[in-house]
Design a protein around this motif. Structure first.
Motif, PDB file in Angstrom:
ATOM      1  N   UNK A 171      17.515 -10.347  14.398  1.00 48.71           N
ATOM      2  CA  UNK A 171      16.352 -10.477  15.272  1.00 48.71           C
ATOM      3  C   UNK A 171      15.187  -9.605  14.823  1.00 48.71           C
ATOM      4  N   UNK A 172      15.458  -8.657  13.919  1.00 50.73           N
ATOM      5  CA  UNK A 172      14.420  -7.727  13.465  1.00 50.73           C
ATOM      6  C   UNK A 172      14.574  -7.526  11.962  1.00 50.73           C
ATOM      7  N   UNK A 173      13.605  -8.017  11.196  1.00 50.79           N
ATOM      8  CA  UNK A 173      13.676  -7.928   9.745  1.00 50.79           C
ATOM      9  C   UNK A 173      13.708  -6.514   9.213  1.00 50.79           C
ATOM     10  N   UNK A 174      13.232  -5.556   9.999  1.00 57.41           N
ATOM     11  CA  UNK A 174      13.228  -4.162   9.557  1.00 57.41           C
ATOM     12  C   UNK A 174      14.635  -3.602   9.402  1.00 57.41           C
ATOM     13  N   UNK A 175      15.616  -4.265   9.987  1.00 52.61           N
ATOM     14  CA  UNK A 175      16.992  -3.784   9.919  1.00 52.61           C
ATOM     15  C   UNK A 175      17.650  -4.078   8.571  1.00 52.61           C
ATOM     16  N   UNK A 176      16.945  -4.759   7.684  1.00 53.25           N
ATOM     17  CA  UNK A 176      17.535  -5.179   6.421  1.00 53.25           C
ATOM     18  C   UNK A 176      18.004  -4.053   5.524  1.00 53.25           C
ATOM     19  N   UNK A 177      17.443  -2.842   5.684  1.00 54.33           N
ATOM     20  CA  UNK A 177      17.818  -1.731   4.801  1.00 54.33           C
ATOM     21  C   UNK A 177      18.701  -0.711   5.505  1.00 54.33           C
ATOM     22  N   UNK A 178      19.122  -1.011   6.729  1.00 56.58           N
ATOM     23  CA  UNK A 178      19.876  -0.037   7.504  1.00 56.58           C
ATOM     24  C   UNK A 178      21.372  -0.122   7.250  1.00 56.58           C
ATOM     25  N   UNK A 179      22.028   1.036   7.365  1.00 55.44           N
ATOM     26  CA  UNK A 179      23.482   1.085   7.271  1.00 55.44           C
ATOM     27  C   UNK A 179      24.098   0.499   8.532  1.00 55.44           C
ATOM     28  N   UNK A 231      13.610  -6.388  19.371  1.00 51.77           N
ATOM     29  CA  UNK A 231      14.402  -7.403  20.079  1.00 51.77           C
ATOM     30  C   UNK A 231      15.906  -7.209  19.911  1.00 51.77           C
ATOM     31  N   UNK A 232      16.303  -6.455  18.895  1.00 47.94           N
ATOM     32  CA  UNK A 232      17.731  -6.198  18.689  1.00 47.94           C
ATOM     33  C   UNK A 232      18.339  -5.516  19.917  1.00 47.94           C
ATOM     34  N   UNK A 233      17.560  -4.635  20.553  1.00 47.50           N
ATOM     35  CA  UNK A 233      18.081  -3.851  21.673  1.00 47.50           C
ATOM     36  C   UNK A 233      17.609  -4.349  23.035  1.00 47.50           C
ATOM     37  N   UNK A 234      16.993  -5.520  23.062  1.00 43.44           N
ATOM     38  CA  UNK A 234      16.404  -6.004  24.315  1.00 43.44           C
ATOM     39  C   UNK A 234      17.445  -6.269  25.400  1.00 43.44           C
ATOM     40  N   UNK A 284      10.334  10.440   7.092  1.00 44.80           N
ATOM     41  CA  UNK A 284       9.708  10.083   8.376  1.00 44.80           C
ATOM     42  C   UNK A 284       8.587   9.068   8.164  1.00 44.80           C
ATOM     43  N   UNK A 285       7.846   9.220   7.069  1.00 40.43           N
ATOM     44  CA  UNK A 285       6.783   8.260   6.772  1.00 40.43           C
ATOM     45  C   UNK A 285       7.378   6.902   6.409  1.00 40.43           C
ATOM     46  N   UNK A 286       8.435   6.919   5.603  1.00 41.20           N
ATOM     47  CA  UNK A 286       9.063   5.656   5.212  1.00 41.20           C
ATOM     48  C   UNK A 286       9.561   4.879   6.425  1.00 41.20           C
ATOM     49  N   UNK A 287      10.338   5.554   7.285  1.00 44.74           N
ATOM     50  CA  UNK A 287      10.925   4.852   8.427  1.00 44.74           C
ATOM     51  C   UNK A 287       9.873   4.456   9.452  1.00 44.74           C
ATOM     52  N   UNK A 288       8.845   5.265   9.606  1.00 40.88           N
ATOM     53  CA  UNK A 288       7.763   4.905  10.525  1.00 40.88           C
ATOM     54  C   UNK A 288       7.065   3.636  10.044  1.00 40.88           C
ATOM     55  N   UNK A 289       6.802   3.549   8.750  1.00 43.34           N
ATOM     56  CA  UNK A 289       6.150   2.356   8.215  1.00 43.34           C
ATOM     57  C   UNK A 289       7.092   1.157   8.280  1.00 43.34           C
ATOM     58  N   UNK A 290       8.361   1.403   8.019  1.00 42.14           N
ATOM     59  CA  UNK A 290       9.343   0.314   8.028  1.00 42.14           C
ATOM     60  C   UNK A 290       9.409  -0.366   9.397  1.00 42.14           C
ATOM     61  N   UNK A 291       9.329   0.446  10.454  1.00 37.37           N
ATOM     62  CA  UNK A 291       9.444  -0.095  11.809  1.00 37.37           C
ATOM     63  C   UNK A 291       8.096  -0.174  12.532  1.00 37.37           C
ATOM     64  N   UNK A 292       7.015  -0.036  11.779  1.00 39.38           N
ATOM     65  CA  UNK A 292       5.665  -0.152  12.353  1.00 39.38           C
ATOM     66  C   UNK A 292       5.444   0.812  13.515  1.00 39.38           C
ATOM     67  N   UNK A 293       5.883   2.041  13.313  1.00 44.73           N
ATOM     68  CA  UNK A 293       5.702   3.077  14.328  1.00 44.73           C
ATOM     69  C   UNK A 293       4.425   3.853  14.018  1.00 44.73           C
ATOM     70  N   UNK A 353      24.104   9.248  14.689  1.00 46.73           N
ATOM     71  CA  UNK A 353      22.983  10.159  14.446  1.00 46.73           C
ATOM     72  C   UNK A 353      22.009   9.537  13.449  1.00 46.73           C
ATOM     73  N   UNK A 354      20.731   9.611  13.788  1.00 44.72           N
ATOM     74  CA  UNK A 354      19.698   9.265  12.823  1.00 44.72           C
ATOM     75  C   UNK A 354      19.250   7.819  12.853  1.00 44.72           C
ATOM     76  N   UNK A 355      17.978   7.621  12.533  1.00 47.13           N
ATOM     77  CA  UNK A 355      17.397   6.281  12.511  1.00 47.13           C
ATOM     78  C   UNK A 355      18.024   5.419  11.421  1.00 47.13           C
ATOM     79  N   UNK A 356      18.482   6.034  10.332  1.00 51.08           N
ATOM     80  CA  UNK A 356      19.031   5.257   9.225  1.00 51.08           C
ATOM     81  C   UNK A 356      20.425   4.704   9.521  1.00 51.08           C
ATOM     82  N   UNK A 357      20.991   5.055  10.673  1.00 48.39           N
ATOM     83  CA  UNK A 357      22.287   4.499  11.066  1.00 48.39           C
ATOM     84  C   UNK A 357      22.168   3.505  12.223  1.00 48.39           C
ATOM     85  N   UNK A 358      20.965   3.027  12.469  1.00 48.14           N
ATOM     86  CA  UNK A 358      20.785   2.066  13.555  1.00 48.14           C
ATOM     87  C   UNK A 358      21.482   0.734  13.268  1.00 48.14           C
ATOM     88  N   UNK A 359      21.688   0.436  12.002  1.00 47.77           N
ATOM     89  CA  UNK A 359      22.439  -0.767  11.667  1.00 47.77           C
ATOM     90  C   UNK A 359      23.871  -0.673  12.158  1.00 47.77           C
TER      91      UNK A 359
END
Length: 218
Positions: free
Chosen positions: A210-218, A28-31, A68-77, A192-198
């Protein structure tokens, strides 16, 4: 008020592009953003910027696999813990096909990318990117459109589309994938990178909450 725009450069062979695609299309952050998905060649991008492929760097492959496993699990991918057979796969043909889908039938690009990411990274079906690509195309686009896309892909001029997209990504500052070129209120920035989506969310003035998964992002 101008709608924030994200140009998302990706390659099916990149697991972090897979995760980024999922987040951009479901969070929902990017909706409220306009998102343009642009297929590129990761190998071609590395060559343009003289970047060493990550798996060629000692110890980096193991780190990337954990990430890749960490971020996939973090965002339910949906993503298999096992690496797809034959990784890294040659994605030149599938990326070229996606360029043609984007050009000829842009409304079908996102479902096609979703299917290919699921086949390769969730189900581990490497064949979907090679011999089985025509089957996936027929199922997602229908026989007539699939046949036309495959015919266009045989044209030597078609390769230019993928090269142009890759050059465009490089020109915007990309050196790896996923690469996001963001525009908001006359300001532009590359990330660049999923870890910079914050930082992407902050740059575009989006609501991380809007998305609790963003709590650990830069």
């Amino acid at each position: 008020m101008m709608v924030p725009k994200i140009t998302f450069y990706f390659d099916i062979g990149s697991p972090f592009s897979c995760i980024a695609f999922h987040v951009l299309t479901t969070s929902p952050v990017f909706s409220g953003c306009e998102i343009e998905c642009v297929p590129v060649s990761l190998r071609g991008l590395f060559q343009l910027c003289q970047n060493t492929p990550p798996i060629a760097v000692k110890n980096k492959f193991q780190w990337i696999n954990r990430e890749r496993i960490y971020w996939a699990r973090r965002f339910n991918v949906p993503m298999s813990e096992a690496i797809p057979e034959g990784f890294p796969a040659s994605t030149a043909d599938v990326q070229l096909v996606l360029c043609l889908v984007a050009r000829e039938h842009p409304d079908m690009l996102v479902p096609m990318v979703q299917r290919l990411y699921r086949e390769y990274w969730a189900d581990g079906n490497s064949n979907a990117l090679t011999e089985g690509l025509s089957v996936v195309l027929e199922q997602e686009l229908g026989p007539q459109i699939a046949e036309r896309i495959l015919a266009l892909a045989k044209n030597p001029d078609a390769k230019a589309a993928l090269e142009e997209n890759t050059q465009e990504a490089f020109g915007s500052g990309a050196f790896g994938l996923p690469w996001l070129h963001c525009a908001q209120g006359g300001q532009t920035g590359g990330f660049w990178g999923i870890d910079h989506f914050g930082r992407v969310a902050d740059f575009l003035h989006l609501d991380r909450g809007l998305d609790g998964s963003f709590g650990v992002l830069l």
